[in-house]
Scaffold this motif. Sequence first.
Motif, PDB file in Angstrom:
ATOM      1  N   LEU A  22      -6.867 -16.040  27.845  1.00 14.60           N
ATOM      2  CA  LEU A  22      -7.220 -14.736  27.319  1.00 14.60           C
ATOM      3  C   LEU A  22      -7.317 -14.828  25.800  1.00 14.60           C
ATOM      4  N   ARG A  23      -7.821 -13.779  25.182  1.00 18.09           N
ATOM      5  CA  ARG A  23      -7.799 -13.726  23.728  1.00 18.09           C
ATOM      6  C   ARG A  23      -7.318 -12.351  23.284  1.00 18.09           C
ATOM      7  N   LEU A  24      -6.528 -12.355  22.225  1.00 19.08           N
ATOM      8  CA  LEU A  24      -6.055 -11.125  21.617  1.00 19.08           C
ATOM      9  C   LEU A  24      -6.694 -11.017  20.239  1.00 19.08           C
ATOM     10  N   VAL A  25      -7.515 -10.011  20.061  1.00 18.41           N
ATOM     11  CA  VAL A  25      -8.195  -9.797  18.782  1.00 18.41           C
ATOM     12  C   VAL A  25      -7.301  -8.936  17.895  1.00 18.41           C
ATOM     13  N   ILE A  26      -6.990  -9.452  16.719  1.00 15.90           N
ATOM     14  CA  ILE A  26      -6.251  -8.701  15.701  1.00 15.90           C
ATOM     15  C   ILE A  26      -7.255  -8.368  14.600  1.00 15.90           C
ATOM     16  N   PRO A  27      -7.547  -7.092  14.372  1.00 10.69           N
ATOM     17  CA  PRO A  27      -8.643  -6.733  13.463  1.00 10.69           C
ATOM     18  C   PRO A  27      -8.287  -6.800  11.984  1.00 10.69           C
ATOM     19  N   PHE A  28      -7.450  -7.757  11.610  1.00 10.34           N
ATOM     20  CA  PHE A  28      -7.077  -7.977  10.217  1.00 10.34           C
ATOM     21  C   PHE A  28      -6.906  -9.467   9.973  1.00 10.34           C
ATOM     22  N   THR A  29      -6.916  -9.857   8.718  1.00 12.06           N
ATOM     23  CA  THR A  29      -6.666 -11.237   8.344  1.00 12.06           C
ATOM     24  C   THR A  29      -5.194 -11.575   8.594  1.00 12.06           C
ATOM     25  N   PRO A  30      -4.847 -12.860   8.658  1.00 13.41           N
ATOM     26  CA  PRO A  30      -3.448 -13.231   8.898  1.00 13.41           C
ATOM     27  C   PRO A  30      -2.528 -12.768   7.779  1.00 13.41           C
ATOM     28  N   GLY A  31      -1.253 -12.589   8.119  1.00 13.62           N
ATOM     29  CA  GLY A  31      -0.240 -12.312   7.111  1.00 13.62           C
ATOM     30  C   GLY A  31       0.285 -10.905   7.086  1.00 13.62           C
ATOM     31  N   GLY A  32      -0.395  -9.964   7.719  1.00 16.26           N
ATOM     32  CA  GLY A  32       0.056  -8.581   7.709  1.00 16.26           C
ATOM     33  C   GLY A  32       0.925  -8.236   8.892  1.00 16.26           C
ATOM     34  N   SER A  33       1.342  -6.969   8.954  1.00 18.52           N
ATOM     35  CA  SER A  33       2.218  -6.528  10.032  1.00 18.52           C
ATOM     36  C   SER A  33       1.529  -6.613  11.387  1.00 18.52           C
ATOM     37  N   ASN A  34       0.215  -6.305  11.440  1.00 19.89           N
ATOM     38  CA  ASN A  34      -0.514  -6.420  12.705  1.00 19.89           C
ATOM     39  C   ASN A  34      -0.473  -7.850  13.228  1.00 19.89           C
ATOM     40  N   ASP A  35      -0.637  -8.804  12.340  1.00 22.62           N
ATOM     41  CA  ASP A  35      -0.640 -10.211  12.729  1.00 22.62           C
ATOM     42  C   ASP A  35       0.732 -10.637  13.249  1.00 22.62           C
ATOM     43  N   ILE A  36       1.783 -10.186  12.574  1.00 21.97           N
ATOM     44  CA  ILE A  36       3.138 -10.547  12.982  1.00 21.97           C
ATOM     45  C   ILE A  36       3.443 -10.016  14.385  1.00 21.97           C
ATOM     46  N   VAL A  37       3.159  -8.735  14.593  1.00 19.88           N
ATOM     47  CA  VAL A  37       3.434  -8.114  15.895  1.00 19.88           C
ATOM     48  C   VAL A  37       2.537  -8.719  16.972  1.00 19.88           C
ATOM     49  N   GLY A  38       1.258  -8.871  16.671  1.00 18.31           N
ATOM     50  CA  GLY A  38       0.304  -9.367  17.650  1.00 18.31           C
ATOM     51  C   GLY A  38       0.648 -10.755  18.162  1.00 18.31           C
ATOM     52  N   ARG A  39       1.005 -11.644  17.273  1.00 14.06           N
ATOM     53  CA  ARG A  39       1.329 -13.012  17.690  1.00 14.06           C
ATOM     54  C   ARG A  39       2.610 -13.062  18.523  1.00 14.06           C
ATOM     55  N   LEU A  40       3.567 -12.217  18.201  1.00 14.82           N
ATOM     56  CA  LEU A  40       4.789 -12.172  18.994  1.00 14.82           C
ATOM     57  C   LEU A  40       4.491 -11.679  20.411  1.00 14.82           C
ATOM     58  N   ILE A  41       3.686 -10.643  20.519  1.00 13.46           N
ATOM     59  CA  ILE A  41       3.331 -10.102  21.838  1.00 13.46           C
ATOM     60  C   ILE A  41       2.482 -11.099  22.620  1.00 13.46           C
ATOM     61  N   ALA A  42       1.548 -11.763  21.948  1.00 13.65           N
ATOM     62  CA  ALA A  42       0.687 -12.741  22.620  1.00 13.65           C
ATOM     63  C   ALA A  42       1.520 -13.879  23.202  1.00 13.65           C
ATOM     64  N   GLU A  43       2.490 -14.332  22.456  1.00 20.39           N
ATOM     65  CA  GLU A  43       3.358 -15.416  22.932  1.00 20.39           C
ATOM     66  C   GLU A  43       4.109 -14.994  24.198  1.00 20.39           C
ATOM     67  N   GLY A  44       4.659 -13.798  24.202  1.00 18.20           N
ATOM     68  CA  GLY A  44       5.415 -13.332  25.353  1.00 18.20           C
ATOM     69  C   GLY A  44       4.548 -13.066  26.571  1.00 18.20           C
ATOM     70  N   MET A  45       3.396 -12.408  26.364  1.00 15.27           N
ATOM     71  CA  MET A  45       2.515 -12.110  27.493  1.00 15.27           C
ATOM     72  C   MET A  45       1.922 -13.377  28.089  1.00 15.27           C
ATOM     73  N   SER A  46       1.657 -14.361  27.252  1.00 14.31           N
ATOM     74  CA  SER A  46       1.131 -15.626  27.747  1.00 14.31           C
ATOM     75  C   SER A  46       2.099 -16.268  28.731  1.00 14.31           C
ATOM     76  N   ALA A  47       3.381 -16.243  28.392  1.00 15.55           N
ATOM     77  CA  ALA A  47       4.383 -16.829  29.279  1.00 15.55           C
ATOM     78  C   ALA A  47       4.455 -16.056  30.596  1.00 15.55           C
ATOM     79  N   ARG A  48       4.311 -14.746  30.532  1.00 13.69           N
ATOM     80  CA  ARG A  48       4.381 -13.920  31.738  1.00 13.69           C
ATOM     81  C   ARG A  48       3.148 -14.077  32.618  1.00 13.69           C
ATOM     82  N   LEU A  49       1.989 -14.215  31.997  1.00  9.20           N
ATOM     83  CA  LEU A  49       0.734 -14.288  32.750  1.00  9.20           C
ATOM     84  C   LEU A  49       0.399 -15.699  33.207  1.00  9.20           C
ATOM     85  N   GLY A  50       1.061 -16.686  32.639  1.00 12.81           N
ATOM     86  CA  GLY A  50       0.810 -18.068  33.029  1.00 12.81           C
ATOM     87  C   GLY A  50      -0.467 -18.652  32.474  1.00 12.81           C
TER      88      GLY A  50
END
Length: 326
Positions: free
Chosen positions: A32-60
């Motif tokens: 899958l892909r998770l689109v974060i509509p901002f450049t790296p380094g901001g709060s959206n990027d921090i939250v998005g990558r954490l959620i992507a890591e967790g959902m990836s483990a759950r979805l396999g």
Amino acid sequence: MNRRTALRLAPALGLGLPALASAQPAFPDRALRLVIPFTPGGSNDIVGRLIAEGMSARLGKPIVVENRGGAGGLIGNDLVAKAPADGHTLLLAGSGSFLISSLVQPRLPYDPVRDFAPVGYIGAAPNVITVHPSVEARNLADLQRVARAARTPLRFGTPGVGTTGHALGAMIGVVLGVELDAIHYRGTGPSMADAIAGRIDILTNASAPLLPPIAAGQLRPLAIAGRTRSAALPDLSTSVEQGFPDLDSATWYAILTTAGTPPDRIATLHAALNAVLAEPEVRRRLVESGVDEIAPSANPADLTRFLAQDRTRWTQVVERARLRVE
């Protein structure tokens, strides 16, 4: 007619549907892909990558994070709006990049209501109002005094036109009764770099990316823009406590996907997201990132109702601050 030919004709004849349904591949069947509509380094990027890591483990399946910054979130939003409606493309939506931007942009390449399907709500992070240390202010009343005495308008940085930072910065000017100049960037990272360098005077954002420069003395926090203090900055008073209740703003985060995605796939994504948000370690890391109000939704319909209510609230803010993109 042989069996292979019959199966090819079955959909057109309305036959063989149970067999075809059972042959559908499991979801997700690829990365899958998770689109974060901002450049790296901001709060959206921090939250998005954490959620992507967790959902990836759950979805396999792996979830590839794509940072598509620009136009206050419109570029990334448009990418998801036009993606195949199969649930494999997700959007990290935020109050600014998704909702406020749609209120201030005169022409959108997508419909913010019809072109997206809700997956689930993540939580909200209080916004922090900061200044460069050269600005002689330690609270909002000080900022009001300094701005009124300045020969030229103070400059506030935003992660892009139509973002929460843009709306909140404009509201600071309205509520304090001072003139401010908005300087727009392509994401939090560039705006924060210029704030630290002193090229802009004021920067507002969710607390996560601001905590390191605040700790280092590179930015000075003046207030939490809201009614509740932040767990990350417990000694910092709120705008309400300081006598400016109209500066009530928080950055929320949610997961959306493309409209038309089958409900069973949305249900799978929603269950994975809520499972991730229930994990104590994930919640701890979100709080460390400044997301204080972690409230996974009971079902995607809850998010739809929330978006409608918040659109009404921000419409009033946008109209009061006269935010428009010409």
